[in-house]
Design a protein around this motif. Structure first.
Motif, PDB file in Angstrom:
ATOM      1  N   GLY A  27       0.947  -1.091  -0.030  1.00 37.77           N
ATOM      2  CA  GLY A  27       0.062  -0.170  -0.082  1.00 37.77           C
ATOM      3  C   GLY A  27       0.734   1.295  -0.048  1.00 37.77           C
ATOM      4  O   GLY A  27       0.543   2.159  -0.802  1.00 37.77           O
ATOM      5  N   ASP A  28       2.033   1.399   0.873  1.00 43.89           N
ATOM      6  CA  ASP A  28       2.997   2.490   0.914  1.00 43.89           C
ATOM      7  C   ASP A  28       3.663   2.820  -0.559  1.00 43.89           C
ATOM      8  O   ASP A  28       3.791   3.807  -0.936  1.00 43.89           O
ATOM      9  N   LEU A  29       3.890   1.470  -1.104  1.00 41.28           N
ATOM     10  CA  LEU A  29       4.309   1.812  -2.615  1.00 41.28           C
ATOM     11  C   LEU A  29       3.650   2.243  -3.622  1.00 41.28           C
ATOM     12  O   LEU A  29       3.740   2.784  -4.316  1.00 41.28           O
ATOM     13  N   ARG A  30       2.406   1.579  -3.541  1.00 41.75           N
ATOM     14  CA  ARG A  30       1.399   2.258  -4.482  1.00 41.75           C
ATOM     15  C   ARG A  30       1.209   3.687  -4.171  1.00 41.75           C
ATOM     16  O   ARG A  30       1.220   4.315  -5.194  1.00 41.75           O
ATOM     17  N   THR A  31       1.326   4.238  -3.064  1.00 43.50           N
ATOM     18  CA  THR A  31       0.932   5.593  -2.544  1.00 43.50           C
ATOM     19  C   THR A  31       2.231   6.276  -3.016  1.00 43.50           C
ATOM     20  O   THR A  31       2.036   7.274  -3.821  1.00 43.50           O
ATOM     21  N   GLY A  32       3.413   5.781  -2.882  1.00 43.05           N
ATOM     22  CA  GLY A  32       4.722   6.320  -3.370  1.00 43.05           C
ATOM     23  C   GLY A  32       4.920   6.490  -4.685  1.00 43.05           C
ATOM     24  O   GLY A  32       5.114   7.464  -5.341  1.00 43.05           O
TER      25      GLY A  32
ATOM     26  N   THR B  95       2.259   6.689  -6.848  1.00 40.49           N
ATOM     27  CA  THR B  95       1.280   7.756  -7.241  1.00 40.49           C
ATOM     28  C   THR B  95       2.002   9.183  -7.314  1.00 40.49           C
ATOM     29  O   THR B  95       1.950  10.081  -8.100  1.00 40.49           O
ATOM     30  N   THR B  96       2.548   9.345  -6.031  1.00 37.23           N
ATOM     31  CA  THR B  96       3.232  10.537  -5.945  1.00 37.23           C
ATOM     32  C   THR B  96       4.169  11.012  -6.598  1.00 37.23           C
ATOM     33  O   THR B  96       4.451  11.960  -7.237  1.00 37.23           O
ATOM     34  N   ALA B  97       5.187   9.866  -7.018  1.00 36.03           N
ATOM     35  CA  ALA B  97       6.378  10.122  -7.814  1.00 36.03           C
ATOM     36  C   ALA B  97       5.666  10.140  -9.354  1.00 36.03           C
ATOM     37  O   ALA B  97       6.539  11.085  -9.791  1.00 36.03           O
ATOM     38  N   ARG B  98       4.874   9.540  -9.621  1.00 39.67           N
ATOM     39  CA  ARG B  98       4.312  10.003 -10.930  1.00 39.67           C
ATOM     40  C   ARG B  98       3.836  11.134 -11.083  1.00 39.67           C
ATOM     41  O   ARG B  98       4.101  12.038 -12.231  1.00 39.67           O
ATOM     42  N   THR B  99       3.064  11.761 -10.080  1.00 37.36           N
ATOM     43  CA  THR B  99       2.561  13.326 -10.189  1.00 37.36           C
ATOM     44  C   THR B  99       3.846  14.296 -10.176  1.00 37.36           C
ATOM     45  O   THR B  99       3.703  15.168 -11.098  1.00 37.36           O
ATOM     46  N   ASP B 100       4.639  13.981  -9.384  1.00 44.63           N
ATOM     47  CA  ASP B 100       5.755  14.750  -9.460  1.00 44.63           C
ATOM     48  C   ASP B 100       6.527  14.793 -10.627  1.00 44.63           C
ATOM     49  O   ASP B 100       7.262  15.900 -11.206  1.00 44.63           O
ATOM     50  N   LEU B 101       6.649  13.541 -11.369  1.00 42.81           N
ATOM     51  CA  LEU B 101       7.512  13.393 -12.686  1.00 42.81           C
ATOM     52  C   LEU B 101       6.652  14.103 -13.628  1.00 42.81           C
ATOM     53  O   LEU B 101       7.356  15.059 -14.562  1.00 42.81           O
ATOM     54  N   ARG B 102       5.615  14.300 -13.624  1.00 43.80           N
ATOM     55  CA  ARG B 102       4.703  14.937 -14.677  1.00 43.80           C
ATOM     56  C   ARG B 102       4.989  16.523 -14.541  1.00 43.80           C
ATOM     57  O   ARG B 102       4.980  17.075 -15.274  1.00 43.80           O
TER      58      ARG B 102
ATOM     59  N   THR C 243       7.447   9.529 -20.766  1.00 40.14           N
ATOM     60  CA  THR C 243       6.634   8.536 -21.120  1.00 40.14           C
ATOM     61  C   THR C 243       6.964   7.201 -20.473  1.00 40.14           C
ATOM     62  O   THR C 243       5.993   6.434 -19.920  1.00 40.14           O
ATOM     63  N   SER C 244       8.121   6.732 -20.705  1.00 42.03           N
ATOM     64  CA  SER C 244       8.629   5.345 -20.267  1.00 42.03           C
ATOM     65  C   SER C 244       8.592   5.405 -18.852  1.00 42.03           C
ATOM     66  O   SER C 244       7.846   4.195 -18.176  1.00 42.03           O
ATOM     67  N   TRP C 245       8.854   6.276 -18.035  1.00 42.79           N
ATOM     68  CA  TRP C 245       8.931   6.369 -16.664  1.00 42.79           C
ATOM     69  C   TRP C 245       7.571   6.353 -16.173  1.00 42.79           C
ATOM     70  O   TRP C 245       7.223   5.635 -15.096  1.00 42.79           O
ATOM     71  N   ASP C 246       6.391   7.067 -16.692  1.00 42.01           N
ATOM     72  CA  ASP C 246       5.184   7.259 -16.448  1.00 42.01           C
ATOM     73  C   ASP C 246       4.493   6.004 -16.405  1.00 42.01           C
ATOM     74  O   ASP C 246       3.793   5.486 -15.712  1.00 42.01           O
ATOM     75  N   GLU C 247       4.922   5.138 -17.569  1.00 44.31           N
ATOM     76  CA  GLU C 247       4.125   3.874 -17.602  1.00 44.31           C
ATOM     77  C   GLU C 247       4.802   3.005 -16.553  1.00 44.31           C
ATOM     78  O   GLU C 247       4.082   2.183 -16.167  1.00 44.31           O
ATOM     79  N   ARG C 248       5.918   2.908 -16.698  1.00 43.88           N
ATOM     80  CA  ARG C 248       6.457   2.131 -15.512  1.00 43.88           C
ATOM     81  C   ARG C 248       6.167   2.352 -13.989  1.00 43.88           C
ATOM     82  O   ARG C 248       5.586   1.227 -13.385  1.00 43.88           O
ATOM     83  N   LEU C 249       5.938   3.566 -13.552  1.00 42.63           N
ATOM     84  CA  LEU C 249       5.444   3.843 -12.504  1.00 42.63           C
ATOM     85  C   LEU C 249       3.913   3.300 -12.330  1.00 42.63           C
ATOM     86  O   LEU C 249       3.376   2.940 -11.364  1.00 42.63           O
TER      87      LEU C 249
ATOM     88  N   ASP D 299      -0.126  -0.140  -9.979  1.00 48.50           N
ATOM     89  CA  ASP D 299      -1.278  -1.084 -10.164  1.00 48.50           C
ATOM     90  C   ASP D 299      -1.062  -2.340  -9.673  1.00 48.50           C
ATOM     91  O   ASP D 299      -1.937  -2.942  -9.016  1.00 48.50           O
ATOM     92  N   GLU D 300       0.213  -2.877  -9.705  1.00 47.94           N
ATOM     93  CA  GLU D 300       0.569  -4.099  -9.145  1.00 47.94           C
ATOM     94  C   GLU D 300       0.588  -4.219  -7.692  1.00 47.94           C
ATOM     95  O   GLU D 300       0.036  -5.169  -7.178  1.00 47.94           O
ATOM     96  N   CYS D 301       1.184  -3.157  -6.926  1.00 48.23           N
ATOM     97  CA  CYS D 301       0.739  -2.804  -5.513  1.00 48.23           C
ATOM     98  C   CYS D 301      -0.605  -2.841  -5.142  1.00 48.23           C
ATOM     99  O   CYS D 301      -1.052  -3.249  -4.150  1.00 48.23           O
ATOM    100  N   GLY D 302      -1.428  -2.023  -5.765  1.00 49.82           N
ATOM    101  CA  GLY D 302      -2.728  -1.863  -5.572  1.00 49.82           C
ATOM    102  C   GLY D 302      -3.585  -3.402  -5.560  1.00 49.82           C
ATOM    103  O   GLY D 302      -4.271  -3.552  -5.052  1.00 49.82           O
ATOM    104  N   SER D 303      -3.007  -4.014  -6.725  1.00 49.25           N
ATOM    105  CA  SER D 303      -3.484  -5.472  -6.730  1.00 49.25           C
ATOM    106  C   SER D 303      -2.960  -6.598  -5.681  1.00 49.25           C
ATOM    107  O   SER D 303      -3.782  -7.341  -5.029  1.00 49.25           O
TER     108      SER D 303
END
Length: 147
Positions: free
Chosen positions: A59-64, A66-73, A97-103, A108-112
């Motif tokens: 759950g923490d990784l999922r949140t992290g 998400t935050t990293a993706r927002t910061d990157l954008r 684009t590559s990092w956005d997709e990876r993150l 998604d995997e952590c959320g699952s």
């Protein structure tokens, strides 16, 4: 260690010496030697803590992520304006684009994974209760219940 206890019980029933299980050289919970007459003092227990902590980490990784993706954008906003016409703009967009997709995949995997790990803790707890009840129903010659 529960495995050692099980092996001792099986060996006693068969009149043999028990097999010893040691993992990574860790010391045995009941000491290095069997007590005289065999038998073990350990109990079979499961703790949901590791599974629950793993779920929390997912759950923490999922949140992290998400935050990293927002910061990157956010960090790339307006960059195109200052790099118009440069060849590096295409490479920068490709990296974004590559990092956005990876993150996104990690998120998604952590959320699952989080609810699945929590469910494992619940299921194993239920199995332990069933195993405990089954084990209590076994009669061992020469002993009385509750000993």
């Amino acid at each position: 260690m529960a495995w050692d206890e099980w092996e001792r019980l099986k060996a006693q029933a068969a009149g043999q010496h028990p097999a010893r299980l040691r993992i990574d050289g860790l010391p045995e919970e009941n000491g290095p030697a069997d007590p005289p007459g065999g038998g073990g003092a350990g109990t079979l227990r499961h703790r949901s803590g590791p599974w629950t902590r793993a779920a929390g980490t997912a759950g923490d990784l999922r949140t992290g992520t998400t935050t990293a993706r927002t910061d990157l954008r956010r960090s790339h906003e307006g960059t195109a304006d200052g790099l118009t016409g440069l060849a590096s703009l295409g490479a920068l967009k490709s990296v974004l684009t590559s990092w956005d997709e990876r993150l996104g995949r990690v998120r998604d995997e952590c959320g699952s994974l989080e609810p699945k790990l929590r469910q494992v803790a619940v299921i194993l707890g239920e199995v332990d209760a069933e195993v405990g009840n089954s084990a209590e129903s076994v009669t061992v010659p020469g002993t009385r219940r509750g000993e």
